[in-house]
Structure formats: structure tokens, C-alpha cells
Enzyme design. Structure first.
Site, PDB file in Angstrom:
ATOM      1  N   SER A 137       0.827  -1.202   0.000  1.00 36.03           N
ATOM      2  CA  SER A 137       0.000   0.000   0.000  1.00 36.03           C
ATOM      3  C   SER A 137       0.862   1.253   0.000  1.00 36.03           C
ATOM      4  O   SER A 137       1.989   1.250   0.524  1.00 36.03           O
ATOM      5  CB  SER A 137      -0.884  -0.011   1.257  1.00 36.03           C
ATOM      6  OG  SER A 137      -1.472   1.248   1.490  1.00 36.03           O
ATOM      7  N   TYR A 161      -1.885  -0.220  10.640  1.00 36.34           N
ATOM      8  CA  TYR A 161      -2.158  -0.897   9.373  1.00 36.34           C
ATOM      9  C   TYR A 161      -0.988  -0.703   8.412  1.00 36.34           C
ATOM     10  O   TYR A 161      -0.456  -1.662   7.841  1.00 36.34           O
ATOM     11  CB  TYR A 161      -3.450  -0.366   8.744  1.00 36.34           C
ATOM     12  CG  TYR A 161      -3.562  -0.694   7.280  1.00 36.34           C
ATOM     13  CD1 TYR A 161      -3.817  -2.000   6.860  1.00 36.34           C
ATOM     14  CD2 TYR A 161      -3.391   0.295   6.300  1.00 36.34           C
ATOM     15  CE1 TYR A 161      -3.891  -2.308   5.502  1.00 36.34           C
ATOM     16  CE2 TYR A 161      -3.474  -0.008   4.953  1.00 36.34           C
ATOM     17  CZ  TYR A 161      -3.721  -1.308   4.558  1.00 36.34           C
ATOM     18  OH  TYR A 161      -3.783  -1.612   3.226  1.00 36.34           O
ATOM     19  N   LYS A 165       2.020  -3.422   6.697  1.00 34.23           N
ATOM     20  CA  LYS A 165       2.456  -3.534   5.301  1.00 34.23           C
ATOM     21  C   LYS A 165       3.966  -3.334   5.193  1.00 34.23           C
ATOM     22  O   LYS A 165       4.665  -4.068   4.486  1.00 34.23           O
ATOM     23  CB  LYS A 165       1.729  -2.500   4.436  1.00 34.23           C
ATOM     24  CG  LYS A 165       0.234  -2.727   4.291  1.00 34.23           C
ATOM     25  CD  LYS A 165      -0.088  -3.995   3.533  1.00 34.23           C
ATOM     26  CE  LYS A 165      -1.554  -4.133   3.209  1.00 34.23           C
ATOM     27  NZ  LYS A 165      -1.884  -5.422   2.563  1.00 34.23           N
TER      28      LYS A 165
END
Length: 359
Positions: A137, A161, A165
Site C-alpha cells: 500500500s 495498518y 504492510k
């Protein structure tokens, strides 16, 4: 396709393949001649998406198989990999993905996203599948100070989050750098910007559980009458209309980027190593640009209210997509009009997503 109806290019393992990006990618893989095994725990997805993909692609459960498996269940995952293979490659989408929820529940995000990925990598290594495409991302760039963002920009995720990643990217770089990794593992890390849109049929699309975390499904739910208005977080940014600007990419373009990644791994694995690639359009649209475009596509007014900025939001974020074109031979084809029209077709035909009203 071979005479028995099976794909001629071999089988691909897709984790999280019943979700939004996963289901569109599975459809493109089937069109490209691959067979697919999807493993998904269905926490934020529906098996109905895969039934519709079979319908859209004219395939059956031989070419698109499904196992309901949680990646944290290492034994069940390993059994699925052992029984479903051999695999030409794995595309890894599975993971929790809401930024706000990750701030509230960081340990859950670290356990799920990191633990599940470690189990997956160990199982793939055990069973000889070492071509790997990871769903990363643009959040790994954190508060990027310069646009367009290239793959060499500093990495500094600002929420749990995004950190999951980034940590998984570090797992993959370390795996490739290990004594046998550079000769055995071939890894592509795809850093998405803002996926939007839906399949042209309107049969599969984004179906978030609960309150949407992303702009486009929220706008679509307002248009279809499920929500009263859109909250716009800040109108005092240094942009043309004061609202935040982002790089929105059509989900079908994104899905085709994964097929391009597999083509690279299949045809030129030696040059891949462990490489990160941005998947974006290189164009930025503001929140109000998106609202106006969706009003035009749907013919519906989108009421909105200006509210305070969210912590951590930046004014302008968009990709430099040049490397994806050079390295993968891929570039986005679909524009804002198609993004909005396909989203409206999906939402208007499926106002409650894959669920029925009241369920």
C-alpha cells in the site's frame, strides 16, 4: 485453455481472493488462463463474489476452487497449500485493512497481518512455491513530502495498518537476502494507491462491512440512500478546492497489474529479485472532484458536510507510475468517468452489496 477445460498456465494461490481487489484479480487471472485456489476466512468478504466470478468467466470449481481458511491456523493453511498445489505463484491479499480500526486495535492487526503472512511464507517455502506477489500500500510512504511519489521515497508508515504492510515488506526483503533466498524466491511488492470502481458487469464490486473506510463506497452508499450525507474531512488544505487530493485507480486496472506481475515472474524471474512497484495513475483528484464526478455518473445529489481534518492526513498524494510501465509493461487505462460509472452500476444493482436488504 486445455481440452479438459482447465487453464493452461498452471494454478495460482490467492489469499483473500474473495475480497474487493482479490475477486477482481481472480477474474483477470482466469481470463489470462490461470487456474486459481482462493483461501479466505470471509471476515470481510463473501463467497458470493467467487460464485459471481465463476459466472462472469464461464468457469467452474475446477478452475476456481475455494477453501475457507484463516491464515493464523497454520495447520489448516498448510493442508490447503499441500492439497491444492502445485502452484506457479502466490498472490497475497489477505489481511485486516482499516486504518482507524488499526489505531484502536493495534495488537489484533499485528497478530493477524504479520502472523498470517509468516505462516503463509513458511508453508509456501515448504511446498516449493517461491514466486510471490504481495499486496502492499502507498501507506508505507507515510506523510510523503514530495509528489509524485516514486518507489525510492522514504518509508515511514504512520499507523498500525501501514506498519504491518511495511513490516511485511521487510520480511520479504530479508527472506530474499537470506543465503538461499536470492536464488529461490522471486518477489514483487505492489504498492497500491486508492482502488475504486467495479467490474463492468456490475456483478462484483466493493462491499465493505459496517461503515466504509474509503471515500468511494461512502459516496456510493449516500447516492443509493443507505447514508444521509458524506463527511468531508477538512477544506483548508493547499489544494485547488481545499479538500485532500489522492490518486484513484480503477480496480480492474489494478487487477490487470497483478497479471502483469505474474507475467514478469513467469517470463523474467531472474531480473525480479525482491522489487517494489507503485500501481497508480499519476493523477490526483480531490474529494469534491470525486463527489461532482459521481453526481454526474449517478444523476443523484451527494449531500456532504465539512468536518475537521483527520490526524495524519496529508494534502496531496499521487504516484509516479513510470516504473510500473518500464518494469512490468503496465499502465492504468481507465479514467475518472469509468471509475464512477462502474461504481454506480455495482451499487445501484446491489444496494446492500452481496447481502440482502435487512440482513
Amino acid at each position: 485453455m486445455s481440452a479438459d477445460g482447465m487453464g493452461s498456465r498452471g494454478r495460482v494461490l490467492v489469499t483473500g481472493g474473495a475480497g474487493y481487489i482479490g475477486s477482481h484479480t481472480v477474474a483477470e487471472l482466469l481470463h489470462a488462463g490461470y487456474d486459481v485456489l482462493v483461501v479466505d476466512n470471509l471476515i470481510n468478504a463473501s463467497e458470493e463474489s467467487l460464485r459471481r466470478v465463476r459466472e462472469l468467466t464461464g468457469t467452474d470449481e475446477r478452475r476456481l476452487a475455494f477453501q475457507q481458511v484463516d491464515l493464523l491456523d497454520a495447520a489448516a493453511l498448510d493442508a490447503a497449500v499441500a492439497a491444492g498445489g502445485p502452484f506457479r505463484a502466490c498472490i497475497h491479499f489477505a489481511g485486516l485493512k482499516a486504518v482507524g480500526e488499526s489505531v484502536e486495535q493495534p495488537l489484533r492487526y499485528y497478530k493477524n497481518n504479520l502472523g498470517g503472512t509468516l505462516n503463509l511464507l513458511q508453508s509456501l517455502h515448504r511446498h516449493g512455491c517461491r514466486k510471490f506477489v504481495f499486496s502492499s500500500s502507498a501507506t508505507v510512504y507515510g506523510m510523503a513530502e514530495r509528489v509524485p511519489i516514486t518507489e525510492s521515497a522514504p518509508l515511514s508508515a504512520t499507523n498500525p495498518y501501514g506498519k504491518t504492510k511495511l513490516f511485511i515488506e521487510e520480511f520479504l526483503r530479508d527472506l530474499h537476502a537470506s543465503p538461499h533466498g536470492s536464488s529461490e524466491w522471486h518477489i514483487l511488492i505492489l504498492r497500491y494507491f486508492n482502488p475504486v470502481g467495479a467490474h463492468e458487469s456490475g456483478r462484483i464490486g466493493e462491499d465493505p462491512s459496517g461503515i466504509p473506510n474509503n471515500l468511494m463506497p461512502f459516496i456510493a452508499q449516500v447516492a443509493v440512500g443507505r447514508r444521509e450525507y458524506l463527511s468531508v474531512f477538512g477544506n483548508d488544505y493547499p489544494t485547488h478546492d481545499g479538500t485532500g487530493v489522492r490518486d484513484y485507480i480503477h480496480v480492474v486496472d489494478l487487477a490487470q497489474g497483478h497479471v502483469a506481475a505474474l507475467n514478469k515472474l513467469e517470463g523474467d524471474a531472474a531480473s525480479v529479485g525482491c522489487v517494489a512497484v507503485n500501481l497508480g495513475t499519476g493523477k490526483g483528484y480531490s474529494v469534491l472532484d470525486m463527489v461532482k464526478a459521481f453526481e454526474k455518473a449517478s444523476g443523484k445529489p451527494i449531500p456532504y458536510k465539512i468536518v475537521g481534518r483527520r490526524p495524519g492526513d496529508t494534502a496531496t498524494v499521487y504516484a509516479d507510475p513510470a516504473y510500473a510501465k518500464q518494469f512490468l509493461g503496465w499502465e492504468a487505462q481507465r479514467g475518472l468517468e469509468d471509475m464512477c460509472a462502474s461504481t454506480w452500476k455495482w451499487q445501484s444493482q446491489n444496494p446492500y452489496g452481496y447481502r440482502k436488504a435487512g440482513s
